[in-house]
Write a protein that holds these residues in place. Structure first.
Motif, short mmCIF file in Angstrom:
data_model
loop_
_atom_site.label_atom_id
_atom_site.label_comp_id
_atom_site.label_asym_id
_atom_site.label_seq_id
_atom_site.Cartn_x
_atom_site.Cartn_y
_atom_site.Cartn_z
N LYS A 160 0.82 -1.22 0.00
CA LYS A 160 0.00 0.00 0.00
C LYS A 160 0.85 1.27 0.00
N LYS A 161 1.85 1.29 -0.87
CA LYS A 161 2.73 2.45 -1.00
C LYS A 161 2.36 3.26 -2.26
N TRP A 162 1.09 3.60 -2.38
CA TRP A 162 0.62 4.28 -3.58
C TRP A 162 1.20 5.67 -3.74
N TRP A 163 1.72 6.26 -2.66
CA TRP A 163 2.30 7.59 -2.75
C TRP A 163 3.59 7.58 -3.57
N LEU A 164 4.18 6.42 -3.80
CA LEU A 164 5.40 6.34 -4.60
C LEU A 164 5.12 6.45 -6.10
N LEU A 165 3.91 6.15 -6.51
CA LEU A 165 3.58 6.14 -7.93
C LEU A 165 3.74 7.51 -8.61
N PRO A 166 3.24 8.61 -8.04
CA PRO A 166 3.46 9.91 -8.70
C PRO A 166 4.94 10.30 -8.78
N ILE A 167 5.71 9.93 -7.78
CA ILE A 167 7.14 10.22 -7.81
C ILE A 167 7.81 9.46 -8.95
N LEU A 168 7.47 8.20 -9.09
CA LEU A 168 8.05 7.38 -10.15
C LEU A 168 7.66 7.89 -11.53
N VAL A 169 6.40 8.23 -11.71
CA VAL A 169 5.94 8.74 -13.00
C VAL A 169 6.64 10.05 -13.34
N THR A 170 6.79 10.93 -12.38
CA THR A 170 7.48 12.20 -12.61
C THR A 170 8.94 11.97 -12.99
N LEU A 171 9.61 11.07 -12.31
CA LEU A 171 11.00 10.77 -12.64
C LEU A 171 11.12 10.16 -14.03
N LEU A 172 10.21 9.28 -14.39
CA LEU A 172 10.26 8.69 -15.73
C LEU A 172 10.01 9.73 -16.82
N LEU A 173 9.07 10.64 -16.59
CA LEU A 173 8.83 11.70 -17.57
C LEU A 173 10.02 12.64 -17.69
N LEU A 174 10.68 12.94 -16.58
CA LEU A 174 11.86 13.78 -16.61
C LEU A 174 13.00 13.09 -17.37
N CYS A 175 13.18 11.81 -17.14
CA CYS A 175 14.21 11.06 -17.87
C CYS A 175 13.90 11.03 -19.37
N LEU A 176 12.63 10.83 -19.70
CA LEU A 176 12.24 10.83 -21.10
C LEU A 176 12.49 12.19 -21.74
N LEU A 177 12.22 13.26 -21.03
CA LEU A 177 12.46 14.61 -21.53
C LEU A 177 13.94 14.85 -21.77
N VAL A 178 14.77 14.37 -20.87
CA VAL A 178 16.23 14.54 -21.02
C VAL A 178 16.73 13.74 -22.22
N LEU A 179 16.24 12.51 -22.37
CA LEU A 179 16.68 11.68 -23.50
C LEU A 179 16.23 12.25 -24.83
N VAL A 180 15.00 12.71 -24.91
CA VAL A 180 14.49 13.26 -26.16
C VAL A 180 15.11 14.63 -26.42
N GLY A 181 15.48 15.34 -25.37
CA GLY A 181 16.10 16.66 -25.54
C GLY A 181 17.45 16.60 -26.21
N GLY A 182 18.11 15.46 -26.15
CA GLY A 182 19.41 15.30 -26.81
C GLY A 182 19.29 14.73 -28.21
N SER A 183 18.09 14.56 -28.70
CA SER A 183 17.89 13.98 -30.03
C SER A 183 17.46 15.05 -31.02
N GLY A 184 17.00 14.60 -32.17
CA GLY A 184 16.55 15.52 -33.21
C GLY A 184 15.21 16.15 -32.90
N LEU A 185 14.53 15.66 -31.90
CA LEU A 185 13.23 16.23 -31.53
C LEU A 185 13.33 17.42 -30.58
#
Length: 67
Positions: free
Chosen positions: A34-59
């Motif tokens: 019942k650690k549902w409070w971790l889910l928004p943190i994980l989603v935010t971190l994944l979106l930030l990582c995705l933004l960093v990865l795509v920021g170094g590409s042609g997009l």
């Protein structure tokens, strides 16, 4: 002597099973502990990582216009 063989058989059966993926293990952790409070943190971190990865590409130029 029989309980020892039963334990060894159970251990062998468990050793033959395929291990779940990391994402599935994390889902089970959230569900059973019942650690549902971790889910928004994980989603935010994944979106930030995705933004960093795509920021170094042609997009990158298209992402910068969004912000």
């Amino acid at each position: 002597m029989k309980p020892h063989k039963d334990n060894a058989a159970k251990f062998d059966d468990l050793a033959r099973h395929k291990r779940p993926s990391l994402a599935l293990e994390f889902w089970y952790f959230l569900k059973y502990n019942k650690k549902w409070w971790l889910l928004p943190i994980l989603v935010t971190l994944l979106l930030l990582c995705l933004l960093v990865l795509v920021g170094g590409s042609g997009l990158a130029p298209f992402i910068y216009t969004v912000f």
